[in-house]
Design an enzyme around this catalytic site. Structure first.
Site, PDB file in Angstrom:
ATOM      1  N   ARG A 151      37.643  46.230  37.258  1.00  0.00           N
ATOM      2  CA  ARG A 151      38.578  45.467  36.924  1.00  0.00           C
ATOM      3  C   ARG A 151      37.418  44.379  35.920  1.00  0.00           C
ATOM      4  NH1 ARG A 151      41.858  45.545  41.340  1.00  0.00           N
ATOM      5  NH2 ARG A 151      44.018  45.540  40.675  1.00  0.00           N
ATOM      6  N   LYS A 175      42.196  42.516  44.217  1.00  0.00           N
ATOM      7  CA  LYS A 175      42.501  42.112  45.091  1.00  0.00           C
ATOM      8  C   LYS A 175      43.276  41.974  45.800  1.00  0.00           C
ATOM      9  CE  LYS A 175      45.093  41.787  39.465  1.00  0.00           C
ATOM     10  NZ  LYS A 175      46.067  41.583  38.692  1.00  0.00           N
ATOM     11  N   HIS A 257      39.932  45.187  29.824  1.00  0.00           N
ATOM     12  CA  HIS A 257      39.898  45.483  30.716  1.00  0.00           C
ATOM     13  C   HIS A 257      40.428  46.964  29.726  1.00  0.00           C
ATOM     14  CE1 HIS A 257      42.869  44.559  33.899  1.00  0.00           C
ATOM     15  NE2 HIS A 257      43.900  44.834  33.436  1.00  0.00           N
ATOM     16  N   ARG A 260      39.569  49.454  31.443  1.00  0.00           N
ATOM     17  CA  ARG A 260      40.117  49.871  31.967  1.00  0.00           C
ATOM     18  C   ARG A 260      41.198  51.093  32.076  1.00  0.00           C
ATOM     19  NH1 ARG A 260      40.917  48.811  37.392  1.00  0.00           N
ATOM     20  NH2 ARG A 260      43.584  48.267  38.175  1.00  0.00           N
ATOM     21  N   HIS A 283      45.833  49.454  42.569  1.00  0.00           N
ATOM     22  CA  HIS A 283      46.335  48.843  42.711  1.00  0.00           C
ATOM     23  C   HIS A 283      48.452  49.186  43.450  1.00  0.00           C
ATOM     24  CE1 HIS A 283      47.211  50.206  37.706  1.00  0.00           C
ATOM     25  NE2 HIS A 283      46.588  48.792  38.002  1.00  0.00           N
ATOM     26  N   TYR A 292      50.599  53.653  32.143  1.00  0.00           N
ATOM     27  CA  TYR A 292      49.782  54.618  31.978  1.00  0.00           C
ATOM     28  C   TYR A 292      50.851  56.240  31.607  1.00  0.00           C
ATOM     29  CZ  TYR A 292      46.491  51.619  32.823  1.00  0.00           C
ATOM     30  OH  TYR A 292      45.937  50.107  33.739  1.00  0.00           O
TER      31      TYR A 292
END
Length: 323
Positions: A151, A175, A257, A260, A283, A292
């Site tokens: 990120r 995150k 992004h 990524r 994730h 994806y």
């Protein structure tokens, strides 16, 4: 309610370890809802009580957002924020009901993440002028971005101590304050090593210019710095990436992004396991990574022809026997 909102935001920051950007988003969404209630009830926001939160107010608020033409994803995010706020209030026993129970989030549009093809990535990485120090820095940024699928916030937060050059690994804080180790490739290693020399020269020049002044204790040693020797910001990286994209491509709307997205898409196209990609991207849910799994028609046809037992031309042309 303002006091409860402040406590909720502090809880998100200190207990849930969410990013400052996420805290601001929650604050904006909940404040918008409370302001709407205040307007409907004729009260000031400072006069609102927990009892003012009811099912009808949430449903009507969501309906008005939809009528105002807000994007489905935006409305769904706002409702999700309200639900998190309500869950906090119930856990703290501030309310004993769920005003969001009857609210229905709009179905999100199924969008395919913007990504670059492998040839486009190659051209982008080759675009920076490696004849000057900042060009070599930008080359290292693009190489590491694509090699590790980071990120933007993770990339600019990297310090020297987070790098393991011998193992070609970088430690990042994702995150929710979740730490993970991500590998990078040989070309990224070479670009980082080239930039490290320039980085040392930039910092050395600044120290020489400072004379004999006592320098403050360095808390962090950022990997990517600007010409002043300070940490490169996410906004600066966003600008430089968009500039390089405009130089090598006619495509618009390519953000950091997108690198990524390209990282995940290319791994998946080359047979990588979806759960492995989930770990690399950091994730929390596999459903996020499953975005994806898009493939184009040519790939589907190729997979079909290689996999289906009767897809070969010989099997297809063999006439059926009639009894």
């Amino acid at each position: 309610m303002r006091d409860h909102l402040k406590a909720f935001l502090a809880y998100l920051k200190l207990n849930r370890h969410v990013s400052p950007h996420t805290v601001r988003a929650y604050e904006s969404d909940v404040t918008q809802y409370l302001a709407w209630i205040a307007g409907e009830t004729g009260k000031k926001m400072s006069q609102l009580e927990p009892a003012d939160l009811d099912m009808n107010s949430v449903r009507t608020h969501v309906a008005e957002l939809n009528r105002a033409g807000k994007a489905r994803s935006s409305v769904a995010r706002k409702l999700s924020g309200l639900r998190t706020f309500v869950k906090y209030l119930r856990r703290e026993e501030i309310i004993d009901h769920d005003p969001t129970a009857m609210a229905v989030a709009p179905k999100r549009d199924q969008t395919i993440p913007t990504h670059l093809s492998e040839p486009e990535i190659g051209r982008l990485i080759e675009t920076p002028n490696t004849g000057d120090p900042l060009g070599r820095r930008d080359r290292a940024i693009l190489e590491l971005f694509y090699a590790s699928g980071l990120r933007l916030s993770e990339l600019v937060a990297i310090d020297l101590e987070d790098l393991n050059l011998s193992e070609r690994m970088v430690r990042v804080m994702g995150k929710g304050g979740k730490e993970r180790l991500v590998p990078f490739n040989q070309s990224a290693l070479a670009a980082i090593k080239a930039w490290m020399k320039d980085r040392a020269a930039i910092l050395g020049g600044r120290e020489a210019g400072a004379g004999n002044r006592k320098k403050a204790r360095v808390i962090a040693d950022p990997l990517f710095i600007n010409y002043r020797g300070t940490r490169l910001t996410g906004r600066s990286v966003d600008r430089l990436l968009r500039r390089y994209v405009s130089q090598c491509s006619t495509r618009m709307g390519i953000s950091p992004h997108a690198l990524r997205h390209s990282f995940a898409t290319h791994l998946l196209q080359r047979g990588a396991d979806l759960r492995a990609i989930q770990e690399l991207l950091g994730h929390a849910r596999l459903s996020t990574t499953q975005r994806y799994t898009h493939v184009n028609a040519a790939q589907l046809i190729d997979v079909y022809r290689k996999s289906h037992p009767r897809a070969s031309s010989a099997a297809a042309e063999k006439p059926l026997r009639r009894d």
